[in-house]
Write an enzyme that holds these catalytic residues in place. Sequence first.
Site, PDB file in Angstrom:
ATOM      1  N   ASN A 160     -28.460 -42.125 -19.215  1.00 44.49           N
ATOM      2  CA  ASN A 160     -29.748 -41.476 -18.949  1.00 44.49           C
ATOM      3  C   ASN A 160     -29.481 -40.012 -18.607  1.00 44.49           C
ATOM      4  O   ASN A 160     -28.979 -39.708 -17.534  1.00 44.49           O
ATOM      5  CB  ASN A 160     -30.422 -42.201 -17.766  1.00 44.49           C
ATOM      6  CG  ASN A 160     -31.693 -41.504 -17.310  1.00 44.49           C
ATOM      7  OD1 ASN A 160     -32.206 -40.609 -17.988  1.00 44.49           O
ATOM      8  ND2 ASN A 160     -32.206 -41.918 -16.158  1.00 44.49           N
ATOM      9  N   LYS A 200     -31.584 -37.643 -18.089  1.00 41.90           N
ATOM     10  CA  LYS A 200     -32.599 -37.021 -17.232  1.00 41.90           C
ATOM     11  C   LYS A 200     -32.960 -35.629 -17.785  1.00 41.90           C
ATOM     12  O   LYS A 200     -33.059 -35.465 -18.992  1.00 41.90           O
ATOM     13  CB  LYS A 200     -32.093 -36.977 -15.792  1.00 41.90           C
ATOM     14  CG  LYS A 200     -31.607 -38.363 -15.330  1.00 41.90           C
ATOM     15  CD  LYS A 200     -31.306 -38.448 -13.871  1.00 41.90           C
ATOM     16  CE  LYS A 200     -30.844 -39.877 -13.533  1.00 41.90           C
ATOM     17  NZ  LYS A 200     -30.620 -40.111 -12.125  1.00 41.90           N
ATOM     18  N   HIS A 231     -38.318 -45.828 -14.198  1.00 44.41           N
ATOM     19  CA  HIS A 231     -37.184 -45.296 -13.432  1.00 44.41           C
ATOM     20  C   HIS A 231     -37.663 -44.875 -12.049  1.00 44.41           C
ATOM     21  O   HIS A 231     -38.789 -44.386 -11.898  1.00 44.41           O
ATOM     22  CB  HIS A 231     -36.564 -44.110 -14.177  1.00 44.41           C
ATOM     23  CG  HIS A 231     -35.273 -43.673 -13.571  1.00 44.41           C
ATOM     24  ND1 HIS A 231     -35.212 -42.869 -12.468  1.00 44.41           N
ATOM     25  CD2 HIS A 231     -33.985 -43.974 -13.901  1.00 44.41           C
ATOM     26  CE1 HIS A 231     -33.939 -42.681 -12.144  1.00 44.41           C
ATOM     27  NE2 HIS A 231     -33.177 -43.334 -13.001  1.00 44.41           N
ATOM     28  N   GLU A 243     -37.114 -42.367 -10.325  1.00 48.54           N
ATOM     29  CA  GLU A 243     -37.572 -40.974 -10.228  1.00 48.54           C
ATOM     30  C   GLU A 243     -39.003 -40.832 -10.737  1.00 48.54           C
ATOM     31  O   GLU A 243     -39.777 -40.022 -10.231  1.00 48.54           O
ATOM     32  CB  GLU A 243     -36.593 -40.057 -10.987  1.00 48.54           C
ATOM     33  CG  GLU A 243     -35.291 -39.891 -10.215  1.00 48.54           C
ATOM     34  CD  GLU A 243     -34.059 -39.685 -11.075  1.00 48.54           C
ATOM     35  OE1 GLU A 243     -34.188 -39.328 -12.256  1.00 48.54           O
ATOM     36  OE2 GLU A 243     -32.947 -39.894 -10.545  1.00 48.54           O
ATOM     37  N   GLU A 248     -31.436 -50.908 -10.117  1.00 46.61           N
ATOM     38  CA  GLU A 248     -31.010 -49.582  -9.688  1.00 46.61           C
ATOM     39  C   GLU A 248     -31.439 -49.347  -8.239  1.00 46.61           C
ATOM     40  O   GLU A 248     -32.535 -48.820  -7.999  1.00 46.61           O
ATOM     41  CB  GLU A 248     -31.637 -48.512 -10.583  1.00 46.61           C
ATOM     42  CG  GLU A 248     -31.192 -48.578 -12.022  1.00 46.61           C
ATOM     43  CD  GLU A 248     -31.102 -47.186 -12.631  1.00 46.61           C
ATOM     44  OE1 GLU A 248     -30.062 -46.877 -13.198  1.00 46.61           O
ATOM     45  OE2 GLU A 248     -32.060 -46.409 -12.503  1.00 46.61           O
ATOM     46  N   GLY A 255     -27.345 -41.229  -7.952  1.00 49.38           N
ATOM     47  CA  GLY A 255     -26.961 -39.837  -7.787  1.00 49.38           C
ATOM     48  C   GLY A 255     -26.333 -39.521  -6.438  1.00 49.38           C
ATOM     49  O   GLY A 255     -26.140 -38.356  -6.094  1.00 49.38           O
ATOM     50  N   SER A 271     -24.734 -44.614  -9.620  1.00 51.31           N
ATOM     51  CA  SER A 271     -23.368 -44.107  -9.440  1.00 51.31           C
ATOM     52  C   SER A 271     -22.316 -44.962 -10.142  1.00 51.31           C
ATOM     53  O   SER A 271     -21.226 -45.179  -9.611  1.00 51.31           O
ATOM     54  CB  SER A 271     -23.042 -43.943  -7.947  1.00 51.31           C
ATOM     55  OG  SER A 271     -23.918 -42.995  -7.361  1.00 51.31           O
TER      56      SER A 271
HETATM   57  P1  PGA Z   1     -26.542 -42.029 -11.426  1.00 47.00           P
HETATM   58  O1  PGA Z   1     -28.007 -42.302 -11.991  1.00 47.00           O
HETATM   59  O2  PGA Z   1     -25.578 -42.766 -12.334  1.00 47.00           O
HETATM   60  O3  PGA Z   1     -26.365 -40.550 -11.479  1.00 47.00           O
HETATM   61  O4  PGA Z   1     -26.500 -42.577 -10.034  1.00 47.00           O
HETATM   62  C1  PGA Z   1     -28.377 -43.581 -12.468  1.00 47.00           C
HETATM   63  C2  PGA Z   1     -29.797 -43.564 -12.937  1.00 47.00           C
HETATM   64  O5  PGA Z   1     -30.615 -42.821 -12.376  1.00 47.00           O
HETATM   65  O6  PGA Z   1     -30.151 -44.270 -13.901  1.00 47.00           O
END
Ligand code: PGA
Length: 263
Positions: free
Chosen positions: A20, A22, A106, A108, A178, A184, A224
């Site tokens: 992803n 983003k 997601h 976010e 997730e 992140g 992560s």
């Molecule tokens: P990340 O993000 O691997 O940077 O933790 C995962 C995601 O948001 O799908």
Amino acid sequence: MGRSEPLTGTRARRPLLAGNWKLFKDSAEGAVFISELASVIGQHEDREVLVAPTFVGLHEAVGAAEGTGIGIAAQDVFWEEEGAFTGEVSAIALAALGVGAVIIGHSERRQYFGETDNWVALKVRAALDYGLLPIVCVGESQEERSAGLTEEMLSTQVPVGLSSVKAAEAAELAIAYEPIWAIGTGLTATPDMAQEAAAFIRDQVALALGNEAAGLVRVLYGGSVKPDNVDELMAMPDIDGALVGGASLDVESFSRIVSYRRA
Ligand code: PGA
């Protein structure tokens, strides 16, 4: 074709590694990345590899991915086919472009854009109707985990988010666990925590759609995921793949993740 159809689906529990991106990488950077990734990983029939650029990067990404076996996913979709919905992108438009999958719900989008489980259900339906693989994201916040509410969150997010799905469609669907506190942050859920949540999600699918569907749906872990933890996560029996943010932006780290070895 009757109820045996999903069992013959090529997607049934095939490991899925999805990046992803983003709001990173412009179209040209995305295309270069895909060509480089393809040359590093080569053919990979035993696993499915996807990258998700921004909407404006999709067209070039589809072109760059042609013939590589790498699939292209969108990061969101709107549920209507057309109409007065300024700024939205439909599933039919994504499918026409050659996009094969879409990330839905997601955290976010839930956190910054007010996405709800009911919207997720509408988007999942639209994606399935146009042959896009929905990757439905669920997971709890740090406060919810601390308060012991993880299962309560998942037992709402999964059945409501999947309320538009038919049991026979389970093989054409992925759910990404997730935990928000792991996205992140560099904090990864331990393999046991991820497994426990993935198994719980599968149980929720069984309650909503039946045991056969639960056995066919792919459950991914995201939060992560890195080259040094992917092997142990992928060794867990209920984890069928990974949704990767930060570590999918770099060819070296994402290709290592894609080339995970069962620990
Ligand atoms: P990340 O993000 O691997 O940077 O933790 C995962 C995601 O948001 O799908």
